[in-house]
Design an enzyme around this catalytic site. Sequence first.
Site, PDB file in Angstrom:
ATOM      1  N   ASP A   1      65.290 109.801  28.471  1.00  0.00           N
ATOM      2  CA  ASP A   1      64.864 108.520  27.899  1.00  0.00           C
ATOM      3  C   ASP A   1      65.955 107.455  27.943  1.00  0.00           C
ATOM      4  O   ASP A   1      66.026 106.577  27.073  1.00  0.00           O
ATOM      5  CB  ASP A   1      64.375 108.699  26.446  1.00  0.00           C
ATOM      6  CG  ASP A   1      63.228 109.671  26.355  1.00  0.00           C
ATOM      7  OD1 ASP A   1      62.394 109.680  27.281  1.00  0.00           O
ATOM      8  OD2 ASP A   1      63.161 110.420  25.366  1.00  0.00           O
TER       9      ASP A   1
ATOM     10  N   LYS B   1      65.469 105.202  32.724  1.00  0.00           N
ATOM     11  CA  LYS B   1      65.386 105.426  34.177  1.00  0.00           C
ATOM     12  C   LYS B   1      64.236 104.624  34.791  1.00  0.00           C
ATOM     13  O   LYS B   1      64.375 104.023  35.850  1.00  0.00           O
ATOM     14  CB  LYS B   1      65.168 106.932  34.461  1.00  0.00           C
ATOM     15  CG  LYS B   1      66.322 107.797  33.969  1.00  0.00           C
ATOM     16  CD  LYS B   1      66.033 109.276  34.155  1.00  0.00           C
ATOM     17  CE  LYS B   1      64.942 109.822  33.278  1.00  0.00           C
ATOM     18  NZ  LYS B   1      65.250 109.845  31.839  1.00  0.00           N
TER      19      LYS B   1
ATOM     20  N   GLY C   1      58.384 110.557  30.414  1.00  0.00           N
ATOM     21  CA  GLY C   1      57.688 109.323  30.070  1.00  0.00           C
ATOM     22  C   GLY C   1      58.604 108.183  30.459  1.00  0.00           C
ATOM     23  O   GLY C   1      59.639 107.981  29.836  1.00  0.00           O
TER      24      GLY C   1
ATOM     25  N   GLN D   1      63.966 113.509  32.878  1.00  0.00           N
ATOM     26  CA  GLN D   1      64.816 114.098  31.830  1.00  0.00           C
ATOM     27  C   GLN D   1      66.264 113.619  31.990  1.00  0.00           C
ATOM     28  O   GLN D   1      66.472 112.554  32.554  1.00  0.00           O
ATOM     29  CB  GLN D   1      64.724 115.633  31.855  1.00  0.00           C
ATOM     30  CG  GLN D   1      63.386 116.198  31.390  1.00  0.00           C
ATOM     31  CD  GLN D   1      62.283 116.122  32.415  1.00  0.00           C
ATOM     32  OE1 GLN D   1      62.428 116.584  33.533  1.00  0.00           O
ATOM     33  NE2 GLN D   1      61.171 115.545  32.044  1.00  0.00           N
TER      34      GLN D   1
HETATM   35  P1  GDP Z   1      63.149 106.932  30.712  1.00  0.00           P
HETATM   36  O1  GDP Z   1      62.410 108.167  30.328  1.00  0.00           O
HETATM   37  O2  GDP Z   1      64.571 107.197  31.058  1.00  0.00           O
HETATM   38  O3  GDP Z   1      62.453 106.128  31.777  1.00  0.00           O
HETATM   39  O4  GDP Z   1      63.188 106.024  29.405  1.00  0.00           O
HETATM   40  P2  GDP Z   1      61.946 105.730  28.414  1.00  0.00           P
HETATM   41  O5  GDP Z   1      61.038 104.789  29.081  1.00  0.00           O
HETATM   42  O6  GDP Z   1      61.385 106.997  27.885  1.00  0.00           O
HETATM   43  O7  GDP Z   1      62.710 105.068  27.185  1.00  0.00           O
HETATM   44  C1  GDP Z   1      63.448 103.908  27.332  1.00  0.00           C
HETATM   45  C2  GDP Z   1      62.845 102.845  26.401  1.00  0.00           C
HETATM   46  O8  GDP Z   1      63.756 101.777  26.267  1.00  0.00           O
HETATM   47  C3  GDP Z   1      61.572 102.228  26.927  1.00  0.00           C
HETATM   48  O9  GDP Z   1      60.752 101.897  25.838  1.00  0.00           O
HETATM   49  C4  GDP Z   1      62.055 100.969  27.642  1.00  0.00           C
HETATM   50  O10 GDP Z   1      61.067  99.944  27.712  1.00  0.00           O
HETATM   51  C5  GDP Z   1      63.178 100.562  26.751  1.00  0.00           C
HETATM   52  N1  GDP Z   1      64.284  99.848  27.411  1.00  0.00           N
HETATM   53  C6  GDP Z   1      64.816 100.032  28.632  1.00  0.00           C
HETATM   54  N2  GDP Z   1      65.893  99.257  28.816  1.00  0.00           N
HETATM   55  C7  GDP Z   1      66.047  98.542  27.670  1.00  0.00           C
HETATM   56  C8  GDP Z   1      67.007  97.594  27.222  1.00  0.00           C
HETATM   57  O11 GDP Z   1      67.962  97.239  27.900  1.00  0.00           O
HETATM   58  N3  GDP Z   1      66.837  97.092  25.955  1.00  0.00           N
HETATM   59  C9  GDP Z   1      65.818  97.471  25.152  1.00  0.00           C
HETATM   60  N4  GDP Z   1      65.733  96.962  23.939  1.00  0.00           N
HETATM   61  N5  GDP Z   1      64.905  98.382  25.534  1.00  0.00           N
HETATM   62  C10 GDP Z   1      65.027  98.916  26.774  1.00  0.00           C
HETATM   63  P1  IMO Z   2      62.217 111.546  30.467  1.00  0.00           P
HETATM   64  O1  IMO Z   2      62.007 111.747  31.943  1.00  0.00           O
HETATM   65  C1  IMO Z   2      63.552 113.260  26.682  1.00  0.00           C
HETATM   66  C2  IMO Z   2      62.891 117.553  26.128  1.00  0.00           C
HETATM   67  C3  IMO Z   2      61.890 118.012  25.083  1.00  0.00           C
HETATM   68  C4  IMO Z   2      62.544 119.315  24.648  1.00  0.00           C
HETATM   69  C5  IMO Z   2      63.108 119.854  25.952  1.00  0.00           C
HETATM   70  C6  IMO Z   2      62.203 120.874  26.637  1.00  0.00           C
HETATM   71  O2  IMO Z   2      61.224 110.643  29.844  1.00  0.00           O
HETATM   72  O3  IMO Z   2      63.635 111.203  30.173  1.00  0.00           O
HETATM   73  P2  IMO Z   2      59.919 120.634  27.990  1.00  0.00           P
HETATM   74  O4  IMO Z   2      58.584 120.117  27.572  1.00  0.00           O
HETATM   75  O5  IMO Z   2      60.530 119.909  29.134  1.00  0.00           O
HETATM   76  O6  IMO Z   2      59.939 122.131  28.194  1.00  0.00           O
HETATM   77  O7  IMO Z   2      60.877 120.374  26.702  1.00  0.00           O
HETATM   78  O8  IMO Z   2      63.270 118.741  26.818  1.00  0.00           O
HETATM   79  N1  IMO Z   2      62.358 116.607  27.138  1.00  0.00           N
HETATM   80  C7  IMO Z   2      62.679 115.308  27.184  1.00  0.00           C
HETATM   81  N2  IMO Z   2      63.424 114.554  26.342  1.00  0.00           N
HETATM   82  N3  IMO Z   2      63.023 112.719  27.798  1.00  0.00           N
HETATM   83  C8  IMO Z   2      62.301 113.457  28.652  1.00  0.00           C
HETATM   84  O9  IMO Z   2      61.877 112.987  29.852  1.00  0.00           O
HETATM   85  C9  IMO Z   2      62.060 114.811  28.342  1.00  0.00           C
HETATM   86  N4  IMO Z   2      61.376 115.817  28.942  1.00  0.00           N
HETATM   87  C10 IMO Z   2      61.584 116.899  28.197  1.00  0.00           C
HETATM   88  O10 IMO Z   2      61.786 117.084  24.037  1.00  0.00           O
HETATM   89  O11 IMO Z   2      63.638 119.051  23.817  1.00  0.00           O
HETATM   90 MG    MG Z   3      61.265 108.897  28.759  1.00  0.00          MG
END
Ligand code: GDP
Ligand code: IMO
Ligand code: MG
Length: 413
Positions: free
Chosen positions: A12, A15, A39, A217
Amino acid sequence: MADLIVGVQWGDEGKGKIVDNLAKNYQYVVRYQGGHNAGHTIVVENKKYALHLMPSGILYPNCKNIIGNGVVISLEALYEEMQQFPNLEKRLFISDRAHIITPYHQILDSLKESHSKSAIGTTKKGIGPAYSDKISRVGFRMGELKNLDAFSNKLQNYYEELKPLESLYNITFPTPQEIFANIKNLQPHFLPFITDTTRLLWEALDSKQKILLEGAQGSMLDIDHGTYPFVTSSTTTAAGASSGTGIAPKELQNIIGIAKAYCTRVGNGPFPTEENNQTGELIGQKGFEFGTTTGRKRRCGWIDAIALKYACKINGCNQLALMKLDVLDGFSEVKICTKYQYHGQIIDYIPSDLENVTPIYESFKGWDNTFGIRDFKQLPIEAQNYITTLEKIIGVKISIISTSPERDDVIFL
Ligand code: GDP
Ligand code: IMO
Ligand code: MG
């Protein structure tokens, strides 16, 4: 030539935003591991897209999106996601070698989590059981959808082996007939997209097309290098990009690590810099730290430079993107973990038992008003200082800074 985007914390990191921002310069965007546990959020002119299996190049009509052999695919989840995007023909390619997450895998994941004394806190999407079957050589691959009779027989045999677990867990599994009926309905929707993506990518490389590999991840969730057993079940680090696509390691050019300006983790397991207090709450509120996939509240804390150095080394990162700088706006003090206390010693590496470390911090004066800034010189001097110090500690160039969720609110250095 292929470039790689890889999370260098616990997932998270942002990416999705960076892949989407960069994808306009690439002909291909490729997911190589993980499944719909991921996600990835993209925000364009206030419209939000939450992608789980679909590569984050999908918003560009000319970009080809590949789901590589290393990904595990829930047919139901991918089908649902595909409905959001019209005209996927010649824009989406799914590896015939990618494994399928069946409903059995999802049920097993949930059962293991609820019966285990030390639950991982998985997303319950069936990731672990699907990869276990892959490694045990009993998994189902996308290419097998081309022969439904054989698929049905294999599913029946799989169920026979699963049946003894019904009494152990005191449940009744769905019958293979029920599961097969659904697969049969979905199969025609997938057939046009299933192909040999390895060869497709080789052809792209031969014709000098640009490929962006999208990690899911984060490195600290890597099955080998992460905080085992509190990890996911795939190789989330750069090595997985090669095995999960068929692109040779020597083809990887830029390896861009993605990190937040602080740190989060969702699920259980060690997290040395966690602020399980008001500070963590505040970071979580300001950063809206709730999981894109499960809606769970993310644990929050300060940035961990030791974990970052470790992840950069394992991935071979030559650049870093620092995300969500704006979330730290308004704090009077911000911190970077630079050392750990570990069994009475001061260390600056990641031991295999990370639960036994205590973080040691360097403290910095806080700042305000970085939201939406697109020029490094416009950042408050304290924020500039934080970034340059971090860069020195980690020893990798911070080439991208993100200051809002919006696609173009990015500083390139
Ligand atoms: P990913 O899994 O690595 O693609 O990250 P996620 O989408 O799960 O989580 C990142 C969250 O931070 C999302 O809700 C993005 O919209 C938000 N986000 C990304 N870059 C920024 C930033 O520079 N500032 C803020 N406030 N939010 C950001
Ligand atoms: P993105 O791509 C954050 C975490 C789960 C749990 C562990 C194992 O959005 O960064 P799983 O269901 O993969 O067997 O769970 O990994 N986990 C993540 N945490 N971002 C993710 O993906 C994750 N995908 C799995 O919360 O701790
Ligand atoms: Mg994510």
